[in-house]
Design a protein around this motif. Sequence first.
Motif, PDB file in Angstrom:
ATOM      1  N   VAL A   1      30.440 -19.151   0.704  1.00 14.61           N
ATOM      2  CA  VAL A   1      30.964 -20.983  -0.320  1.00 14.61           C
ATOM      3  C   VAL A   1      31.992 -21.167   0.123  1.00 14.61           C
ATOM      4  CG1 VAL A   1      29.672 -22.227  -1.252  1.00 14.61           C
ATOM      5  CG2 VAL A   1      28.561 -20.649  -1.446  1.00 14.61           C
ATOM      6  N   PRO A   2      32.420 -22.461   0.967  1.00 14.73           N
ATOM      7  CA  PRO A   2      33.587 -22.787   0.707  1.00 14.73           C
ATOM      8  C   PRO A   2      33.776 -23.743  -0.236  1.00 14.73           C
ATOM      9  CG  PRO A   2      32.638 -23.480   2.666  1.00 14.73           C
ATOM     10  CD  PRO A   2      31.904 -22.568   1.508  1.00 14.73           C
ATOM     11  N   TRP A   3      32.249 -24.675  -0.790  1.00 17.65           N
ATOM     12  CA  TRP A   3      32.927 -25.612  -1.597  1.00 17.65           C
ATOM     13  C   TRP A   3      32.541 -25.247  -3.322  1.00 17.65           C
ATOM     14  CZ3 TRP A   3      29.212 -25.433   2.318  1.00 17.65           C
ATOM     15  CH2 TRP A   3      29.229 -26.284   3.359  1.00 17.65           C
ATOM     16  N   PHE A   4      33.438 -25.843  -3.682  1.00 15.49           N
ATOM     17  CA  PHE A   4      33.022 -25.123  -5.048  1.00 15.49           C
ATOM     18  C   PHE A   4      32.079 -25.880  -5.636  1.00 15.49           C
ATOM     19  CE2 PHE A   4      33.398 -26.304 -10.080  1.00 15.49           C
ATOM     20  CZ  PHE A   4      34.401 -24.941 -10.314  1.00 15.49           C
ATOM     21  N   SER A   5      31.402 -26.682  -5.808  1.00 17.00           N
ATOM     22  CA  SER A   5      29.950 -27.446  -6.601  1.00 17.00           C
ATOM     23  C   SER A   5      28.972 -25.939  -6.178  1.00 17.00           C
ATOM     24  CB  SER A   5      29.636 -28.808  -6.473  1.00 17.00           C
ATOM     25  OG  SER A   5      29.748 -28.742  -4.710  1.00 17.00           O
ATOM     26  N   ILE A   6      29.140 -25.293  -4.919  1.00 15.39           N
ATOM     27  CA  ILE A   6      27.454 -25.260  -4.508  1.00 15.39           C
ATOM     28  C   ILE A   6      28.291 -23.301  -4.694  1.00 15.39           C
ATOM     29  CG2 ILE A   6      26.422 -24.014  -2.505  1.00 15.39           C
ATOM     30  CD1 ILE A   6      26.296 -27.014  -2.670  1.00 15.39           C
ATOM     31  N   PHE A   7      29.442 -22.987  -5.077  1.00 16.30           N
ATOM     32  CA  PHE A   7      29.759 -21.912  -5.625  1.00 16.30           C
ATOM     33  C   PHE A   7      29.373 -21.731  -7.009  1.00 16.30           C
ATOM     34  CE2 PHE A   7      32.897 -18.950  -7.692  1.00 16.30           C
ATOM     35  CZ  PHE A   7      33.128 -18.019  -6.814  1.00 16.30           C
ATOM     36  N   LEU A   8      29.556 -23.180  -7.565  1.00 13.40           N
ATOM     37  CA  LEU A   8      29.104 -23.106  -9.014  1.00 13.40           C
ATOM     38  C   LEU A   8      28.086 -22.075  -9.467  1.00 13.40           C
ATOM     39  CD1 LEU A   8      30.746 -23.620 -11.559  1.00 13.40           C
ATOM     40  CD2 LEU A   8      29.904 -25.971 -11.348  1.00 13.40           C
ATOM     41  N   VAL A   9      27.385 -23.458  -8.667  1.00 12.33           N
ATOM     42  CA  VAL A   9      25.710 -23.167  -8.936  1.00 12.33           C
ATOM     43  C   VAL A   9      25.355 -21.707  -8.497  1.00 12.33           C
ATOM     44  CG1 VAL A   9      23.190 -23.840  -6.885  1.00 12.33           C
ATOM     45  CG2 VAL A   9      24.673 -25.453  -7.833  1.00 12.33           C
ATOM     46  N   MET A  10      25.791 -20.558  -7.251  1.00  4.24           N
ATOM     47  CA  MET A  10      25.370 -19.930  -6.814  1.00  4.24           C
ATOM     48  C   MET A  10      26.373 -18.543  -8.234  1.00  4.24           C
ATOM     49  SD  MET A  10      24.197 -19.668  -3.796  1.00  4.24           S
ATOM     50  CE  MET A  10      24.333 -19.878  -2.127  1.00  4.24           C
ATOM     51  N   ARG A  11      27.058 -19.100  -8.909  1.00  3.06           N
ATOM     52  CA  ARG A  11      27.430 -18.228  -9.563  1.00  3.06           C
ATOM     53  C   ARG A  11      26.142 -18.181 -10.509  1.00  3.06           C
ATOM     54  NH1 ARG A  11      29.779 -13.868  -7.956  1.00  3.06           N
ATOM     55  NH2 ARG A  11      29.979 -13.529 -10.029  1.00  3.06           N
ATOM     56  N   PHE A  12      25.718 -19.500 -11.458  1.00  4.01           N
ATOM     57  CA  PHE A  12      25.083 -19.600 -12.501  1.00  4.01           C
ATOM     58  C   PHE A  12      23.157 -18.675 -11.878  1.00  4.01           C
ATOM     59  CE2 PHE A  12      21.400 -22.120 -13.585  1.00  4.01           C
ATOM     60  CZ  PHE A  12      21.367 -22.570 -14.844  1.00  4.01           C
ATOM     61  N   ILE A  13      23.179 -19.068 -11.036  1.00  5.62           N
ATOM     62  CA  ILE A  13      21.825 -17.890 -10.553  1.00  5.62           C
ATOM     63  C   ILE A  13      22.561 -16.543 -10.940  1.00  5.62           C
ATOM     64  CG2 ILE A  13      20.177 -17.983  -8.923  1.00  5.62           C
ATOM     65  CD1 ILE A  13      20.256 -20.629  -7.578  1.00  5.62           C
ATOM     66  N   SER A  14      23.350 -16.018 -10.273  1.00  2.00           N
ATOM     67  CA  SER A  14      23.676 -14.561 -10.022  1.00  2.00           C
ATOM     68  C   SER A  14      23.482 -14.932 -12.047  1.00  2.00           C
ATOM     69  CB  SER A  14      24.949 -15.006 -10.111  1.00  2.00           C
ATOM     70  OG  SER A  14      24.947 -13.331 -10.024  1.00  2.00           O
ATOM     71  N   GLY A  15      24.078 -15.337 -12.755  1.00  2.00           N
ATOM     72  CA  GLY A  15      23.609 -15.108 -14.383  1.00  2.00           C
ATOM     73  C   GLY A  15      22.564 -15.091 -15.145  1.00  2.00           C
ATOM     74  N   ILE A  16      21.217 -16.730 -14.068  1.00  2.00           N
ATOM     75  CA  ILE A  16      20.082 -15.872 -14.484  1.00  2.00           C
ATOM     76  C   ILE A  16      19.381 -14.910 -15.093  1.00  2.00           C
ATOM     77  CG2 ILE A  16      17.777 -16.417 -13.916  1.00  2.00           C
ATOM     78  CD1 ILE A  16      18.929 -19.192 -13.904  1.00  2.00           C
ATOM     79  N   GLY A  17      20.332 -14.100 -12.975  1.00  2.00           N
ATOM     80  CA  GLY A  17      19.626 -12.006 -12.638  1.00  2.00           C
ATOM     81  C   GLY A  17      20.368 -11.828 -14.047  1.00  2.00           C
ATOM     82  N   VAL A  18      21.704 -11.949 -14.338  1.00  2.00           N
ATOM     83  CA  VAL A  18      22.150 -10.969 -15.459  1.00  2.00           C
ATOM     84  C   VAL A  18      21.306 -11.098 -16.350  1.00  2.00           C
ATOM     85  CG1 VAL A  18      24.889 -10.387 -16.469  1.00  2.00           C
ATOM     86  CG2 VAL A  18      24.708 -10.851 -14.133  1.00  2.00           C
ATOM     87  N   GLY A  19      21.438 -12.389 -17.484  1.00  2.00           N
ATOM     88  CA  GLY A  19      20.599 -12.595 -18.699  1.00  2.00           C
ATOM     89  C   GLY A  19      19.585 -11.657 -18.555  1.00  2.00           C
ATOM     90  N   GLY A  20      18.401 -11.245 -17.515  1.00  2.00           N
ATOM     91  CA  GLY A  20      17.215 -10.477 -17.645  1.00  2.00           C
ATOM     92  C   GLY A  20      16.957  -9.384 -17.379  1.00  2.00           C
ATOM     93  N   SER A  21      18.351  -8.706 -16.788  1.00  2.00           N
ATOM     94  CA  SER A  21      18.730  -7.231 -16.500  1.00  2.00           C
ATOM     95  C   SER A  21      19.219  -6.971 -17.991  1.00  2.00           C
ATOM     96  CB  SER A  21      19.411  -7.273 -15.279  1.00  2.00           C
ATOM     97  OG  SER A  21      20.420  -7.825 -15.315  1.00  2.00           O
ATOM     98  N   ILE A  22      19.526  -7.291 -18.509  1.00  2.00           N
ATOM     99  CA  ILE A  22      20.615  -6.923 -19.896  1.00  2.00           C
ATOM    100  C   ILE A  22      19.716  -6.930 -20.742  1.00  2.00           C
ATOM    101  CG2 ILE A  22      22.549  -7.049 -21.681  1.00  2.00           C
ATOM    102  CD1 ILE A  22      24.574  -8.385 -19.837  1.00  2.00           C
ATOM    103  N   PRO A  23      19.081  -7.036 -21.778  1.00 10.17           N
ATOM    104  CA  PRO A  23      18.236  -7.077 -22.411  1.00 10.17           C
ATOM    105  C   PRO A  23      16.493  -5.870 -22.195  1.00 10.17           C
ATOM    106  CG  PRO A  23      17.825  -9.427 -21.858  1.00 10.17           C
ATOM    107  CD  PRO A  23      18.921  -8.750 -21.236  1.00 10.17           C
TER     108      PRO A  23
END
Length: 537
Positions: free
Chosen positions: A153-175
Amino acid sequence: MARHGRTGDSEAREPLLTRYTKDTEVDSDEGVIIFDKSSSTGSMGSQQMRLTYEEAVEAAGFGAFHYGLLVVCGWANASDAVEILCVSFLLPTARCDMQLSTSDMGLLTSSIFLGMMLGGYMWGYLADKKGRRKVLILSLTVNGMFGGLSSMVPWFSIFLVMRFISGIGVGGSIPVIFSYFSEFMPRKRRGTMISALATFWMAGNILAAGLAWLVIPRDWKYILGPWAFQSWRLFVVLCSVPSLTSALFFALLLPESPKFLMEAGREKEALRVFKKMFTLNMRGKEKDFTVLGLSVSPKTDLEESKILGKGGLAWALKKALMPIRQMFQAPLKGRSFVLLVIFYCISFGYYGLWMWFPELFARLEQGGSPCTNMTQQHSLRNQSCYPVKTAVYMEGFIIAASNLPGNIFTILMMDNMGGKILLSSSLLVSSLSVFLIYVVRTKYQSLILSCVFSGVSVVAWNALDVVGTELYPTHLRSSALGFFTGIGRVAAIMGNVVFGDLVDTNCAMPILLVSAFLLTGGLVAPLLPQTRNTDLT
């Protein structure tokens, strides 16, 4: 624990099964005998009874299955560490290529914690209702897929959203990883094995630092029209590989948690899992699988689905929040409040300070205490991104490697000392090491102190992983860990906000605040129940 005795060589297996036909029901599909009665007496003179979960785990043995499980779950735990730390390593170059302001960088570092805060309880609740394995496959896939896509993604706003959704996945797998893993472990080895699983976080930390050190400083880019694929984007792609491969391993190699299956009333499936464990653990040994029946809970999934269907969205939301209500009612209320305080304190302190270590190092290079030089913000604005300085990646690698002594100590001492003692003592020592940051005068001293903090604080995290899995029953375990992980992410965000607001105006305040939070966590930890060598409920 009742088991079959070994019969004479001349006695065939078929007559043995025939003798028990009156008291048993044979599952012709699986070839497993399941007792309908609570006990039965055969010619061997032993009483056969349905086994509890802990008895069945003991009967399945300990060996190759558990070590293979450790590797797969450990790789998944390491993948979460890689994804979280990925952002901090790409900032020095990404800030120039994407023209990020200081506030943009703050949003980017907070985005994954926001995603983890949202995903932690959601995935944990689903894991308690639908199964650990399914949730792990899905959450790891979300983590890796959106983490990898963000590199394109070349645009920061979309990059930010992608990292946020990735964080949702991380939040599930850790516990869920720790709930899933603990439910395969025999009581006497649970503390040691969960501690060993926690050490893979260090492996992910080292992997992320090593990849950053190896890839990002490369003077390389691929030009595609107005868009350039730089080395830091390749680093982001590589950081997504562990999560995707972990999801594949869970899908192809590992079964559902037998504890969850028993609680869901799925006896035949649980027996198949225990038999698989036994086969791998006892390979090459002349032993027979003798678990004939399990004490399971009645099935409730169908009834719950009917109720949810009638009640609609409001009832579904109420049902989803029910585990939190149960956690803060007797007899779990006391331990839940204590864990709430501990998770908040350690997350505020650890993540609040960890993200600002490079800032404090840079201030020390200007001379004096990290809180006496206020020119760093101006120097950072005028700093060029290229050529990339490798010092920050080298220091990150050293600090990550300093976790090793703490991890080894935890593995050796967890079952002997218990998680509660290790948790309290490590938080107190961490508090002292943070307090001393205000005293140091050189970058070398600060690096040593950072390594001490890293090595000691990891003991607290490992102990919390063990204690957290043992304090709650199966139907609440993943929900509870997900909830407290979410609380920790709120604290992590607040810790970074406090540092960002005060580091230039009153630098001593956030450092002393971190020390005070860690001290508070260390003082309340002894209020937790003792869980060493206890049965999982």
